[in-house]
Design a protein around this motif. Structure first.
Motif, PDB file in Angstrom:
ATOM      1  N   ALA A   1       0.919  -1.359  -0.036  1.00 42.62           N
ATOM      2  CA  ALA A   1      -0.069  -0.115  -0.412  1.00 42.62           C
ATOM      3  C   ALA A   1       0.616   0.964   0.079  1.00 42.62           C
ATOM      4  N   GLU A   2       1.891   1.559   0.441  1.00 38.07           N
ATOM      5  CA  GLU A   2       2.603   2.878   1.352  1.00 38.07           C
ATOM      6  C   GLU A   2       3.450   2.396  -0.853  1.00 38.07           C
ATOM      7  N   ARG A   3       4.377   1.610  -1.003  1.00 34.81           N
ATOM      8  CA  ARG A   3       4.824   1.696  -2.255  1.00 34.81           C
ATOM      9  C   ARG A   3       3.984   2.256  -3.793  1.00 34.81           C
ATOM     10  N   LEU A   4       1.559   1.386  -3.993  1.00 28.03           N
ATOM     11  CA  LEU A   4       1.603   2.124  -4.611  1.00 28.03           C
ATOM     12  C   LEU A   4       1.373   3.331  -4.428  1.00 28.03           C
ATOM     13  N   ASN A   5       1.233   3.815  -3.351  1.00 26.00           N
ATOM     14  CA  ASN A   5       0.659   5.279  -2.550  1.00 26.00           C
ATOM     15  C   ASN A   5       1.643   6.198  -3.472  1.00 26.00           C
ATOM     16  N   ALA A   6       3.771   5.772  -2.694  1.00 29.09           N
ATOM     17  CA  ALA A   6       4.330   6.342  -3.241  1.00 29.09           C
ATOM     18  C   ALA A   6       4.413   6.353  -4.723  1.00 29.09           C
ATOM     19  N   ALA A   7       4.160   5.340  -5.802  1.00 27.57           N
ATOM     20  CA  ALA A   7       4.180   5.561  -6.514  1.00 27.57           C
ATOM     21  C   ALA A   7       3.426   5.919  -8.140  1.00 27.57           C
ATOM     22  N   ILE A   8       1.927   6.927  -7.533  1.00 27.65           N
ATOM     23  CA  ILE A   8       1.041   7.622  -8.039  1.00 27.65           C
ATOM     24  C   ILE A   8       1.358   8.940  -7.867  1.00 27.65           C
ATOM     25  N   ARG A   9       0.675  10.011  -8.058  1.00 30.85           N
ATOM     26  CA  ARG A   9       0.205  11.344  -8.042  1.00 30.85           C
ATOM     27  C   ARG A   9      -0.628  11.782  -6.584  1.00 30.85           C
ATOM     28  N   LYS A  10      -0.561  12.275  -6.497  1.00 35.87           N
ATOM     29  CA  LYS A  10      -0.744  13.182  -4.886  1.00 35.87           C
ATOM     30  C   LYS A  10      -2.432  12.863  -5.649  1.00 35.87           C
TER      31      LYS A  10
END
Length: 514
Positions: free
Chosen positions: A132-141
């Motif tokens: 979840a943290e990785r995917l969150n960091a891989a998308i735009r705000k």
């Protein structure tokens, strides 16, 4: 000039809206208080100082949900599929109103059950949290990420001016790379794989977020059918698969008798010579409406219907028939492996059935490999299972311990069940050419196998680097998509001849000793 002016006005409105809707508005409080004092004296000053924050607070509480809210704000505040569908519907409507584009992606962890079995459910949940943290960091705000269940995440792409299939594939690949990077869990490195299904709004004519999410999820299902680490885009013809899915339970028994469920064959090769050393028979359902289905889509239904023994009989007969036909064609295929379920291994007549089938197809027992899950060996104290396995070994059949490393079988149980080959689980093979820890784990398994005089085969080999490293470490056989995908019996001859043709004067890879 007119378009430029419109853009400036639109940007100014957006900036002003962000200021008025956020805590920045309190910066105007001193000005408002001084203005009140100048116009109305001390009483106006008191009223303004108290009333201005109160009014803004009431506005923040009672304004309609979503009014002037930028898409993607407060993501993760309600991590439920319903909230995801609302965000997706809002993105669809906004994109079409503003002549922009959006997309929905569903990321699915391929190995959740295997991780839970090997490391425990708590560790599996930690892995999901890390994803979840990785995917969150891989998308735009401005994009939206939501966890949909134990193993799936949904991503809504905030409306953009240009979004086509190539761009969506790039986004999906970036998310997949983020998910599949090594995960440190305590002192252990875990490798996982993820598949992705996505749907572009250009391929979807509805404003329903729920239906678009279902379309992306259906694309993920198709990706899972294609194997681990797959990416698939939604297309309207996938609806036929969904429409036919409810027929699976009622069709399952008919499919067995109609010959729709048949063995497909995945090659196994020597790391020394590159020659084919066997094929594993894997069940595939050639459904008349849904196409070819992998075991994960129907084995549970077969088990619920009490048809696992019948499936085993069909797989055994089909595999031996195929082996006999390959002999007639002059193909050099030493053996075929067939998986046996616990129900089959408890059958007191199993030995006699296999003897009869071997005699029927004029094959010697050493041409058949009995594949048994390590979990069966680790958790089966039953004498009948042990007697059947020992009896098959005495008959001359090879006995392979499948998915080794996941079921905690002891050395004594390996000896008790007369295992002759260990099939190293895919979880140890992933990235073995890149990770020293994976190499140490595989080396330890190979050393144990050597001391116990057991043969070895690595499953799930997908890259040339993994293949090469396993050969250097001393693993004698390999199997996986990087070698060959499961294929119907009629494709084996062509694949085998093509493989032999590619082996002209191969460099010999010698095993490391010591």
């Amino acid at each position: 000039m007119y378009r430029l002016l419109n853009r400036v006005i639109s940007a100014s409105r957006s900036s002003l809206r962000a200021i008025l809707n956020g805590p920045q508005v309190l910066a105007f409080l001193p000005t408002a208080v001084l203005l009140g004092y100048w116009l109305g004296g001390e009483m106006a000053l008191i009223v303004t100082a108290i009333g201005f924050p109160a009014i803004m607070g009431l506005y923040a509480v009672f304004r309609p949900f979503g009014e002037n809210r930028e898409f993607g704000d407060n993501r993760h505040s309600n991590p439920k599929p319903a909230a995801f569908h609302i965000d997706l519907g809002r993105a669809l409507r906004r994109a079409r109103k503003r002549s922009k584009k959006t997309a929905c992606l569903v990321v699915g962890l391929d190995d959740f059950e295997a991780i839970a079995d090997r490391y425990g459910i708590s560790a599996a949940q930690d892995v999901v949290a890390e994803l979840a943290e990785r995917l969150n960091a891989a998308i735009r705000k401005r994009d939206c990420l939501t966890q949909l269940d134990d193993r799936k995440f949904g991503v809504v792409i905030a409306p953009v001016g240009h979004l086509n299939l190539d761009i969506a594939l790039q986004v999906a690949t970036r998310l997949q790379s983020a998910a599949e990077s090594p995960i440190k869990l305590g002192g252990t490195t875990i490798y996982v794989s993820a598949s992705i299904g996505f749907c572009l709004d250009a391929n979807f004519n509805d404003n329903s977020g729920t239906k678009m999410a279902e379309a992306a999820d259906l694309a993920l299902t198709v990706a899972w059918r294609s194997g681990p680490s797959s990416i698939r885009a939604y297309s309207p013809d996938m609806r036929d698969l969904k429409a036919a899915s409810h027929k699976v339970p009622s069709d399952i028994e008919q499919a067995l008798e109609a010959g729709q469920i048949l063995p497909w064959f995945q090659p196994q090769i020597s790391t020394d010579t590159g020659r084919v050393t066997g094929f594993e028979a894997l069940a595939r359902w050639d459904h008349p409406e849904r196409g070819v289905m992998a075991p994960g889509e129907f084995l549970d239904k077969l088990q619920s219907a009490g048809q696992m023994q019948r499936l085993g009989e069909l797989m055994l007969t089909g595999a031996l028939k195929a082996l006999s036909s390959w002999d007639a064609l002059g193909l050099d295929i030493p053996q075929v492996g067939v998986n046996f379920s616990p129900d089959e291994l408890r059958d007191p007549r199993l030995l006699q059935k296999i003897e009869w089938e071997l005699d029927k197809h004029e094959l010697t027992a050493d041409r058949l490999a009995i594949e048994i899950l390590e979990t069966v060996v680790a958790t089966s104290p039953e004498d009948m299972i042990a007697r059947n396995i020992s009896g098959l070994s005495e008959l001359g059949c090879h006995v392979d311990l499948d998915d080794f490393g996941t079921g905690h079988a002891s050395i004594s149980s390996i000896r008790r069940f007369d295992i002759q080959r260990l099939k190293i689980d895919r979880s140890f093979v992933m990235k073995v050419d890149q990770d020293p820890e994976q190499q140490r784990m595989v080396s330890a398994i190979l050393l144990m196998a050597e001391r116990l005089e057991l043969d070895t085969l690595a499953e799930g080999v997908e890259t040339a680097g993994e293949h090469t490293m396993l050969a250097q470490l001393g693993c004698r056989h390999v199997q996986g998509f990087g070698i060959g995908r499961p294929m119907p019996v009629e494709s084996v001859q062509e694949w085998t001849k093509g493989h032999i043709a590619r082996l002209s004067d191969p460099p010999e890879i010698r095993y490391r000793t010591g």
